[in-house]
Each structure stands twice: as C-alpha cells, then as structure tokens.
Design an enzyme around this catalytic site. Structure first.
Site, short mmCIF file in Angstrom:
data_model
loop_
_atom_site.label_atom_id
_atom_site.label_comp_id
_atom_site.label_asym_id
_atom_site.label_seq_id
_atom_site.Cartn_x
_atom_site.Cartn_y
_atom_site.Cartn_z
N ASN A 108 0.90 -1.27 0.14
CA ASN A 108 -0.03 0.08 -0.08
C ASN A 108 0.78 1.26 0.09
O ASN A 108 1.41 1.65 0.88
CB ASN A 108 -0.79 -0.02 1.15
CG ASN A 108 -1.85 1.12 1.42
OD1 ASN A 108 -1.68 2.20 0.39
ND2 ASN A 108 -2.58 1.10 2.19
N HIS A 156 -12.38 3.61 -0.18
CA HIS A 156 -12.45 2.80 1.06
C HIS A 156 -13.04 1.54 0.37
O HIS A 156 -13.70 0.43 1.22
CB HIS A 156 -13.21 3.05 2.05
CG HIS A 156 -12.38 4.09 3.02
ND1 HIS A 156 -13.18 5.50 3.44
CD2 HIS A 156 -11.25 4.39 3.08
CE1 HIS A 156 -12.42 6.17 4.05
NE2 HIS A 156 -11.14 5.74 3.92
#
Ligand code: ADP
Length: 408
Positions: free
Chosen positions: A10, A181
């Site tokens: 990430n 998200h």
C-alpha cells in the site's frame, strides 16, 4: 506445492505499508511500514517471524528506495522477493475510475490506464504507480495485481453516481461519484453477513468506515448501491481533517469574499477541517477526553460529527428500504463506543439500537452490539484491507494461470 504467499503493498503519498500473507494457513510472516519517505527523518519498521520489530532511521529518498529497503528486510528474514513461496504482489490502487471494476493483473496497458487516471487522484495514483513499477523491476516475472479502492462502488446506479450537472460537462471531465475505501466496504459487508449466518446476497448492510478518513456505504445483496465519498474523498461524512459535505458555494464565497486561492481552499477543506478544524484535534480519543473535561469546542466537534453520521444512516435506510445490519469499522468505528451509541441514539423508529453493555465490550472479533431480538443487527466488524487485497490477488493468480489485462 504451489506458492501460497502474497505480498500486499500500500504505497501512499509519503509511506509504504506492507504485509506478507500466507493464503494456505492465514499467517502473516511479515508486516511493516516505511514512513516519511522523502524526508530526513524516514523510518522503516519491520516485523518478521521473530516478532520483535526492527527499526531503521535515516533518509529514504523516494518510493523506489523504500521498496528496496523493504525487500532487503524481507530477504534478511528468508522471505525475499525471490522466494519460490511468493505467488504474487497485490497493490492497493486508489483510483480505478470507471475503467477498473475488478482486481486486475497488471500489464503495460493497465499501468498506462492507471496513469491516465492521475488527474482524478493526483496524490495517490502516482505513489501507487511508483510502487508497482519498482516491484515489477525487482521481480519482472511475478504476477502483480492492482486492487482498486473505487472498484466496489462501480455497481452504483447512475441515480446515485451522477451529480446533477450537465452530463456533457460531467463526462468530458469524468466527474461522477466514484467512492473510496471500497476494499474495506466489500470486506466488512461480507463479514457482517457472515456474522448473521447469511450469505452476502441475502442481506442489506450499511457500512460505516470511520477512520481518519470516513465513509458510509449502502450495500444491497453484496453490491454497493450508494456511498458517501464522491469524485474525491472530500464528500460525505465529517472526517479527521476533511469537512465532508458542504454547500459548494462556500468555495465561491471563500474565493470571492475571502480572497483565498484554490490551493488554499483545497488545503483548508482537506487538511484543516473536519474534527480538527472544529476543535484542533482529529483523534477521537483526545476529543472524548476533552469532552469529559467540559471542553465546548470538542463537544461541538463531536456533535457535528455524529449529526452527519446519523443523516447518512437515515439516508441509507431510505436507499435500501430494508436494512439487515449496520456495521461499524475502522479506528473510530471499532474503538469509540460513545460514537456508536450517539449515532444510534433515537433511531429506534428505524429498528436501530445498541445494548450499552455489549457496546462497551472491547474485542478484536466481529461482534453484535444490538439488543437481543433487535429488528436490525448493529455490529462492530474490524476491517482488514490487507487480507481482502491478498484474497482478491490470490483468487486471480493463485491457480498459476493468471489472466492478464482484465480491465473492462
Ligand atoms: P486511517 O484512516 O488513517 O486508516 P484508522 O482507521 O486507523 O485511520 O483510524 C484512526 C483514527 O481512529 C484515529 O485518528 C482516532 O480518531 C481513532 N481511534 C483509534 N483508536 C481509538 C480509540 N481507542 N478510541 C477512539 N478512537 C480511536
């Protein structure tokens, strides 16, 4: 035996988080974080099988250097990128626009498309791309998969995804509600169904992802039908430092009357608003502590936060028609019992309530906090974006024959 490990990367604007997951036994042989990339005070924190974290301090110039440092740490633990156990690398990519509706094996065409989407996510997509390019250079033969924050929301109907502006202008500039998200909303909505002993297809769930960034989503039968973030993560709920919804004319007013530049307004709304803007703190723990001491600004920040949250819960009850579960997740949602209690207070008419004792329990597992026999289940469901990215990555490549360029 076929390789069973997935490295999840990430790459944020100034950080790289990583986890190595073993999909055969569910273990996580290594996890870590590189912070403050590009500064003199960079830090790498790596936890390998020995469990004691190792830390490195000192300048790490860019994402390429950061990933190389991560690769060295993994190698030192016998878990290097050249390990035959490694099946793939899964990358979190923030913006997939409407181009990517599913996790996608990365090839040159996919990279070019993620690059074309940079104007929609100018801070995030470039960092994600650097992570992908560096990882590919280190292991050119290894399948790499992009898992998009926006993908779960691409099932939203046009009625929810469109802004009420001229479609020709919207389409020219690719302006629509994308949502973010998504990996968390997907994971939590499915975990909530499991908690109820049902399949995702059988239930309607409202997911409240309340971290420093915060978003709500309405999920019908496993598919997202609405979400609170829009073209960018600025829309929707009150967040740690983002305002969430406001009258767009506030921006004209600040420019025309306040003499502020676009960049200044952007910084104000994204970095100096929300809880922080209202009371100077963006950490819910600190805000609760201040409220207990009678601090008025902290009280106001909490009340504005909860009021907005309630409005979205009500709206998504209307969008879904029938709600089976409301699931709280992320830093605030998982930990802040007072936020959960306040958000549900007075919503008995919608079938929503929390049991104060269950709400006060602290635990790492998914759990119900609604009273026994409640019409709608209210749950706390810890999110696990890394597991979701690894699962999606492994599902694509784990069998050995990876479809390439799966962008529809
Ligand atoms: P991010 O969006 O950065 O991934 P997280 O999901 O980790 O954020 O959430 C971070 C936020 O969670 C913190 O800013 C804080 O407001 C909140 N938080 C974390 N732990 C607690 C706690 N024990 N009680 C209340 N709030 C908490």
């Amino acid at each position: 035996m076929s390789p069973s490990r997935v490295l999840v990367l990430n790459s944020g604007s100034s950080s790289v988080k990583y986890q190595l997951l073993d999909m055969r036994d569910g273990s996580r042989p290594a996890t870590g974080l590189v912070e403050r990339i590009g500064e003199r005070t960079s830090r790498l924190r790596h936890t390998g099988p020995a469990a004691d974290p190792r830390e490195q301090y000192g300048p790490i110039a860019d994402h390429e250097a950061a990933l190389k440092a991560v690769a060295e740490e993994l190698t030192a633990d016998g878990l290097g990128l050249d390990s035959p156990e490694l099946a793939a690398i899964g990358h979190r990519v923030v913006h997939g626009g409407m181009s990517f509706t599913e996790p996608t094996v990365i090839d040159d065409a996919v990279l070019a498309e993620i690059e074309r989407l940079i104007p929609l996510a100018p801070l995030h997509n470039p960092a994600n791309l650097t992570g992908i390019r560096t990882a590919r250079a280190l292991r050119p033969d290894l399948p790499q998969v992009a898992v998009f924050d926006t993908a779960f929301h691409t099932t939203m109907p046009e009625s929810a995804a469109r802004y009420a502006i001229d479609p020709a202008i919207a389409d020219r500039y690719r302006i629509r509600r994308y949502g973010f998200h998504g990996t968390s909303h997907a994971y939590v909505s499915r975990a909530a169904a499991r908690l109820l002993g049902r399949t995702p297809q059988e239930v309607n769930v409202i997911v409240l992802h309340l971290g420093n960034g915060a978003s709500a989503s309405a999920v019908r039968g496993g598919r997202c039908v609405d979400t609170s973030m829009g073209l960018t993560p600025l829309e929707g709920l009150v967040m740690g430092t983002r305002s969430g919804d406001l009258d767009p004319a506030v921006i004209f007013h600040l420019a025309r009357v306040g003499g502020m530049s676009m960049d200044e307004i952007d910084t104000l709304l994204n970095k100096r608003s929300g809880l922080f803007g209202l009371c100077g703190d963006n950490d819910m723990r600190e805000i609760r502590r201040r409220i207990d001491e009678g601090d008025e600004a902290a009280r106001l920040a909490f009340d504005v936060y909860v009021h907005r949250l309630k409005k979205y819960i009500g709206a998504y009850c209307a969008v879904l028609g029938r709600v089976d579960a409301v699931a709280f997740t992320a830093g605030v949602g998982e930990n802040a019992a007072p936020v959960r209690a306040a958000a549900m207070a007075g919503l008995e008419g919608l079938g929503l309530a929390v049991d104060p004792e269950l709400n006060a329990v602290r635990a790492d597992e998914a759990r119900l906090i609604s009273p026994a026999g409640a019409r709608v289940a209210v749950a706390v469901v810890p999110t696990d974006e890394e597991l979701e990215i690894a699962t999606q990555t492994y599902a694509l490549v784990g069998t050995g024959s990876a479809p390439v360029g799966n962008n529809s």
